[in-house]
Design a protein around this motif. Structure first.
Motif, PDB file in Angstrom:
ATOM      1  N   LEU A 101      -1.623  -1.792 -12.792  1.00  0.00           N
ATOM      2  CA  LEU A 101      -1.254  -3.181 -13.067  1.00  0.00           C
ATOM      3  C   LEU A 101      -0.547  -3.796 -11.860  1.00  0.00           C
ATOM      4  O   LEU A 101      -0.778  -4.975 -11.532  1.00  0.00           O
ATOM      5  CB  LEU A 101      -0.357  -3.243 -14.304  1.00  0.00           C
ATOM      6  N   PHE A 102       0.309  -3.021 -11.199  1.00  0.00           N
ATOM      7  CA  PHE A 102       0.955  -3.529  -9.987  1.00  0.00           C
ATOM      8  C   PHE A 102      -0.078  -3.824  -8.900  1.00  0.00           C
ATOM      9  O   PHE A 102       0.018  -4.828  -8.191  1.00  0.00           O
ATOM     10  CB  PHE A 102       1.980  -2.525  -9.468  1.00  0.00           C
ATOM     11  N   THR A 103      -1.078  -2.953  -8.779  1.00  0.00           N
ATOM     12  CA  THR A 103      -2.097  -3.128  -7.748  1.00  0.00           C
ATOM     13  C   THR A 103      -2.822  -4.455  -7.901  1.00  0.00           C
ATOM     14  O   THR A 103      -3.201  -5.092  -6.901  1.00  0.00           O
ATOM     15  CB  THR A 103      -3.111  -1.971  -7.801  1.00  0.00           C
ATOM     16  N   LEU A 104      -3.001  -4.909  -9.121  1.00  0.00           N
ATOM     17  CA  LEU A 104      -3.699  -6.181  -9.353  1.00  0.00           C
ATOM     18  C   LEU A 104      -2.922  -7.372  -8.808  1.00  0.00           C
ATOM     19  O   LEU A 104      -3.492  -8.457  -8.636  1.00  0.00           O
ATOM     20  CB  LEU A 104      -3.938  -6.370 -10.851  1.00  0.00           C
ATOM     21  N   THR A 105      -1.627  -7.194  -8.514  1.00  0.00           N
ATOM     22  CA  THR A 105      -0.824  -8.287  -7.959  1.00  0.00           C
ATOM     23  C   THR A 105      -0.861  -8.322  -6.438  1.00  0.00           C
ATOM     24  O   THR A 105      -0.316  -9.260  -5.843  1.00  0.00           O
ATOM     25  CB  THR A 105       0.645  -8.147  -8.405  1.00  0.00           C
ATOM     26  N   VAL A 106      -1.490  -7.333  -5.823  1.00  0.00           N
ATOM     27  CA  VAL A 106      -1.507  -7.245  -4.360  1.00  0.00           C
ATOM     28  C   VAL A 106      -2.444  -8.295  -3.771  1.00  0.00           C
ATOM     29  O   VAL A 106      -3.555  -8.511  -4.275  1.00  0.00           O
ATOM     30  CB  VAL A 106      -1.953  -5.836  -3.906  1.00  0.00           C
ATOM     31  N   ARG A 107      -1.988  -8.951  -2.725  1.00  0.00           N
ATOM     32  CA  ARG A 107      -2.832  -9.883  -1.978  1.00  0.00           C
ATOM     33  C   ARG A 107      -3.520  -9.107  -0.860  1.00  0.00           C
ATOM     34  O   ARG A 107      -2.871  -8.677   0.087  1.00  0.00           O
ATOM     35  CB  ARG A 107      -1.998 -11.013  -1.391  1.00  0.00           C
ATOM     36  N   ASP A 108      -4.825  -8.953  -0.988  1.00  0.00           N
ATOM     37  CA  ASP A 108      -5.525  -8.075  -0.050  1.00  0.00           C
ATOM     38  C   ASP A 108      -6.507  -8.814   0.852  1.00  0.00           C
ATOM     39  O   ASP A 108      -7.354  -8.194   1.485  1.00  0.00           O
ATOM     40  CB  ASP A 108      -6.283  -6.983  -0.809  1.00  0.00           C
ATOM     41  N   GLY A 109      -6.390 -10.124   0.940  1.00  0.00           N
ATOM     42  CA  GLY A 109      -7.336 -10.871   1.766  1.00  0.00           C
ATOM     43  C   GLY A 109      -7.380 -10.388   3.200  1.00  0.00           C
ATOM     44  O   GLY A 109      -8.449 -10.208   3.786  1.00  0.00           O
ATOM     45  N   THR A 110      -6.207 -10.123   3.787  1.00  0.00           N
ATOM     46  CA  THR A 110      -6.161  -9.661   5.174  1.00  0.00           C
ATOM     47  C   THR A 110      -6.528  -8.203   5.302  1.00  0.00           C
ATOM     48  O   THR A 110      -6.712  -7.702   6.410  1.00  0.00           O
ATOM     49  CB  THR A 110      -4.750  -9.861   5.758  1.00  0.00           C
ATOM     50  N   GLY A 111      -6.616  -7.493   4.151  1.00  0.00           N
ATOM     51  CA  GLY A 111      -6.974  -6.084   4.213  1.00  0.00           C
ATOM     52  C   GLY A 111      -8.463  -5.848   4.211  1.00  0.00           C
ATOM     53  O   GLY A 111      -8.930  -4.739   4.444  1.00  0.00           O
ATOM     54  N   ILE A 117     -10.647  -2.067  -5.918  1.00  0.00           N
ATOM     55  CA  ILE A 117     -11.068  -0.661  -5.866  1.00  0.00           C
ATOM     56  C   ILE A 117      -9.920   0.257  -6.284  1.00  0.00           C
ATOM     57  O   ILE A 117     -10.096   1.162  -7.110  1.00  0.00           O
ATOM     58  CB  ILE A 117     -11.561  -0.302  -4.457  1.00  0.00           C
ATOM     59  N   ILE A 118      -8.741   0.023  -5.707  1.00  0.00           N
ATOM     60  CA  ILE A 118      -7.584   0.868  -6.023  1.00  0.00           C
ATOM     61  C   ILE A 118      -7.203   0.733  -7.495  1.00  0.00           C
ATOM     62  O   ILE A 118      -6.915   1.723  -8.180  1.00  0.00           O
ATOM     63  CB  ILE A 118      -6.388   0.515  -5.117  1.00  0.00           C
ATOM     64  N   ALA A 119      -7.190  -0.512  -7.994  1.00  0.00           N
ATOM     65  CA  ALA A 119      -6.837  -0.728  -9.400  1.00  0.00           C
ATOM     66  C   ALA A 119      -7.819  -0.010 -10.323  1.00  0.00           C
ATOM     67  O   ALA A 119      -7.412   0.630 -11.304  1.00  0.00           O
ATOM     68  CB  ALA A 119      -6.810  -2.225  -9.707  1.00  0.00           C
ATOM     69  N   ALA A 120      -9.117  -0.109 -10.009  1.00  0.00           N
ATOM     70  CA  ALA A 120     -10.122   0.577 -10.833  1.00  0.00           C
ATOM     71  C   ALA A 120      -9.897   2.084 -10.813  1.00  0.00           C
ATOM     72  O   ALA A 120     -10.006   2.755 -11.848  1.00  0.00           O
ATOM     73  CB  ALA A 120     -11.523   0.246 -10.321  1.00  0.00           C
ATOM     74  N   GLY A 121      -9.573   2.621  -9.626  1.00  0.00           N
ATOM     75  CA  GLY A 121      -9.320   4.050  -9.521  1.00  0.00           C
ATOM     76  C   GLY A 121      -8.123   4.480 -10.349  1.00  0.00           C
ATOM     77  O   GLY A 121      -8.170   5.509 -11.051  1.00  0.00           O
ATOM     78  N   LEU A 122      -7.033   3.701 -10.311  1.00  0.00           N
ATOM     79  CA  LEU A 122      -5.834   4.054 -11.068  1.00  0.00           C
ATOM     80  C   LEU A 122      -6.045   3.887 -12.569  1.00  0.00           C
ATOM     81  O   LEU A 122      -5.503   4.653 -13.375  1.00  0.00           O
ATOM     82  CB  LEU A 122      -4.652   3.214 -10.586  1.00  0.00           C
ATOM     83  N   PHE A 123      -6.819   2.874 -12.974  1.00  0.00           N
ATOM     84  CA  PHE A 123      -7.161   2.746 -14.395  1.00  0.00           C
ATOM     85  C   PHE A 123      -7.958   3.962 -14.864  1.00  0.00           C
ATOM     86  O   PHE A 123      -7.761   4.474 -15.974  1.00  0.00           O
ATOM     87  CB  PHE A 123      -7.966   1.467 -14.640  1.00  0.00           C
ATOM     88  N   MET A 173       0.827  -1.208   0.000  1.00  0.00           N
ATOM     89  CA  MET A 173       0.000   0.000   0.000  1.00  0.00           C
ATOM     90  C   MET A 173       0.862   1.259   0.000  1.00  0.00           C
ATOM     91  O   MET A 173       0.527   2.254  -0.653  1.00  0.00           O
ATOM     92  CB  MET A 173      -0.931   0.006   1.222  1.00  0.00           C
ATOM     93  N   ASN A 174       1.961   1.236   0.704  1.00  0.00           N
ATOM     94  CA  ASN A 174       2.848   2.403   0.714  1.00  0.00           C
ATOM     95  C   ASN A 174       3.576   2.557  -0.614  1.00  0.00           C
ATOM     96  O   ASN A 174       3.858   3.686  -1.036  1.00  0.00           O
ATOM     97  CB  ASN A 174       3.844   2.301   1.869  1.00  0.00           C
ATOM     98  N   LEU A 175       3.855   1.439  -1.273  1.00  0.00           N
ATOM     99  CA  LEU A 175       4.478   1.527  -2.597  1.00  0.00           C
ATOM    100  C   LEU A 175       3.501   2.146  -3.597  1.00  0.00           C
ATOM    101  O   LEU A 175       3.882   2.956  -4.443  1.00  0.00           O
ATOM    102  CB  LEU A 175       4.910   0.140  -3.058  1.00  0.00           C
ATOM    103  N   ILE A 176       2.224   1.769  -3.487  1.00  0.00           N
ATOM    104  CA  ILE A 176       1.202   2.381  -4.341  1.00  0.00           C
ATOM    105  C   ILE A 176       1.099   3.872  -4.048  1.00  0.00           C
ATOM    106  O   ILE A 176       0.958   4.699  -4.969  1.00  0.00           O
ATOM    107  CB  ILE A 176      -0.154   1.678  -4.131  1.00  0.00           C
ATOM    108  N   ASN A 177       1.163   4.241  -2.762  1.00  0.00           N
ATOM    109  CA  ASN A 177       1.132   5.666  -2.413  1.00  0.00           C
ATOM    110  C   ASN A 177       2.345   6.403  -2.969  1.00  0.00           C
ATOM    111  O   ASN A 177       2.240   7.551  -3.414  1.00  0.00           O
ATOM    112  CB  ASN A 177       1.091   5.837  -0.895  1.00  0.00           C
TER     113      ASN A 177
END
Length: 521
Positions: A454-464, A333-339, A270-274
């Motif tokens: 595209l990077f966001t789509l690789t994030v594992r967000d189950g615990t988020g 959600i984040i990926a859709a926003g960045l697209f 998440m910080n890398l995306i930021n």
């Protein structure tokens, strides 16, 4: 008998303080740039000669941010927050009374030191107050000052400078700062962490020097030229010191920056995306007034009105995102926003001298719609797996990342403008770059936004994702609700102000502080 007084629930007091603090800090940063031409005229200098007024602020913010987490944990969020707010208010008054450029730069430095403490401290307070389930709905409040302040600042700044004096862009902070300090004294509880390590002096010196040098280099690179000795030296030395900070921090039991938190994959992602994903948006916000005023020749007021729809887009999207976050999760959600951001920036490559104001406002609105799907989920998800006792340090690391991103965005945009304007190293952005230069920058930013998506789509967000009602999230294990209990995900938006009923009555003798809660969180 001692008198009885009511202290408001922290679920009400902390969000109010958060909104007030962020609004004041963000407003100050945005409104000061409006006054620069008037300040230059006052001291009989050119606009480039007073660049220190702008540069000293991020340099001092970078200097103080690394220690903010330790100070809040060691002395309590409330004392540190109110001390910083008091210094910010006093330094604003001193800026308004400055009799020379040197004095103004000095007092702006004090503003930077205090502002660098305010945002990470109040952010940590907010996340300590609410459970992971509640933070999503509380985020509707979090976005208000960060979007409204920069949208209102240009118009307010223009009115104050034209109607009164440049000094009033600083004086306007005084009533708000004083009110925030008074409210904090009366309403906030003091919460200290039970186990705080010794002050890491080597880590502080290394990280503070690294951040301040990097902030200076990135802030001045496009202005002076990236190969200028002072810029190149600052960036190289800052990078070396940053590497040393990492090495020393990982070998220290209680480092000033808890870099081991980046071992948490979701927090790191998440910080890398930021760090990268915010650059296109911040660059677009930097470019908008330049394009409108320099290329199209519109007034500052029209320019401000044309960028304002971005804030509306963000606020609308946040309301929707907070309702679907649990079902959809942050990754999608984040990926859709960045697209969406990438698509809008791609369309903005068609902007030219004939682009109408309402067309541009539509683009800014859609840009805000996209970023509204990024701001809240990245923040909430990054804290969702962080222990309660680490929230202060996590907030500090997040502030460091955002500060670097906010410095990178205008530096990259300005450099690309100069490079595509036929200018060499150190050429001024103010030399009216051609429309094609803006179009090129928009294209580059669209590519960066697409890569981030595209990077966001690789994030594992189950615990988020949020837990079902009554089931604790990861961060709750360490007492996310303040007393170890995990409350359900009751609405915290409208209910935040309604359900935040007054706290328990506390016996207060005249002038006495109510008992202080020293629990973890």
């Amino acid at each position: 008998m001692p008198s009885r007084c009511r202290r408001p629930s922290q679920r009400l007091a902390v969000p109010i303080m958060f909104v007030a603090t962020f609004f004041l800090v963000v407003m100050d940063g945005a409104i000061t740039t409006v006054a620069l031409p008037s300040i230059a005229h006052q001291f009989h200098m050119s606009a480039t000669d007073i660049d220190g007024v702008v540069v000293v602020y991020p340099v001092c913010v970078g200097l103080i941010i690394p220690v903010s987490g330790w100070l809040g944990d060691r002395f309590g969020d409330k004392p540190v927050l109110l001390s910083a707010m008091t210094l910010f208010t006093l330094s604003s008054a001193l800026c308004g009374m400055a009799g020379s450029l040197g004095e103004l730069v000095l007092f702006r430095g004090l503003q930077g030191l205090s502002g660098g403490l305010l945002t990470p401290i109040v952010g940590a307070m907010l996340f300590r107050t609410f459970t992971p389930d509640e933070r999503v709905r509380a985020s509707r409040i979090m976005t208000l000052p960060q979007q409204i302040a920069p949208a209102v600042a240009p118009m307010l700044g223009g009115y104050l400078v034209d109607g009164f004096s440049w000094r009033w862009v600083f004086y306007v902070n005084l009533p708000f700062g004083a009110a925030a300090v008074l409210f904090g004294l009366l309403a906030l509880d003091t919460v200290r962490q039970p186990r705080v390590g010794r002050f890491d002096l080597p880590g502080f010196l290394l990280s503070a020097a690294a951040m301040s040098l990097l902030m200076y280099g990135m802030s001045e690179g496009a202005q002076q030229g990236w190969t200028a000795p002072s810029i190149l030296g600052s960036l190289v030395l800052g990078s070396v010191l940053l590497a040393a900070t990492i090495v020393v921090g990982l070998r220290t039991a209680e480092p000033i920056l808890r870099l081991r938190l980046f071992g948490n994959r979701l927090f790191r992602d998440m910080n890398l995306i930021n760090l990268i994903g915010l650059v296109p948006f911040m660059a677009a916000m930097y470019l908008a007034p330049l394009f409108l005023q320099e290329a199209q020749g519109v007034s500052a007021l029209v320019s401000g009105a044309s960028t304002f729809p971005e804030a509306i887009g963000v606020l609308l999207t946040v309301q929707l995102v907070s309702r679907v976050y649990e079902r959809v999760g942050p990754r999608r959600i984040i990926a859709a926003g960045l697209f969406c951001v990438a698509a809008v920036l791609g369309v903005m490559t068609t902007c030219d001298l004939h682009t109408g104001p309402w067309t541009f406002r539509t683009y800014m609105f859609l840009l805000g719609v996209g970023m509204g799907a990024v701001f809240m989920p990245t923040t909430v998800a990054s804290f969702s797996t962080v222990r309660q006792s680490d929230i202060g340090q996590a907030s500090t690391l997040g502030s460091v990342v955002r500060q670097i991103s906010m410095a990178m965005a205008p530096a990259l945009a300005a450099t690309l403008l100069v490079a595509n304007s036929g200018g060499g190293e150190g050429s001024q952005v103010a030399s009216k770059p051609p429309v094609s230069a803006y179009q090129t920058v928009y294209l580059v930013m669209a590519v960066i936004a697409l890569a981030s998506a595209l990077f966001t789509l690789t994030v594992r967000d189950g615990t988020g994702r949020l837990r079902r009602r009554g089931r604790p999230g990861p961060a709750a294990v360490d007492g996310a609700a303040g007393d170890g209990a995990v409350v359900d995900g009751a609405a915290v938006d409208g209910a935040l102000l309604e359900q935040a009923a007054a706290g328990p009555e506390l016996p207060c003798s005249a002038g006495a502080e109510p008992p202080v809660d020293r629990r973890d969180g």
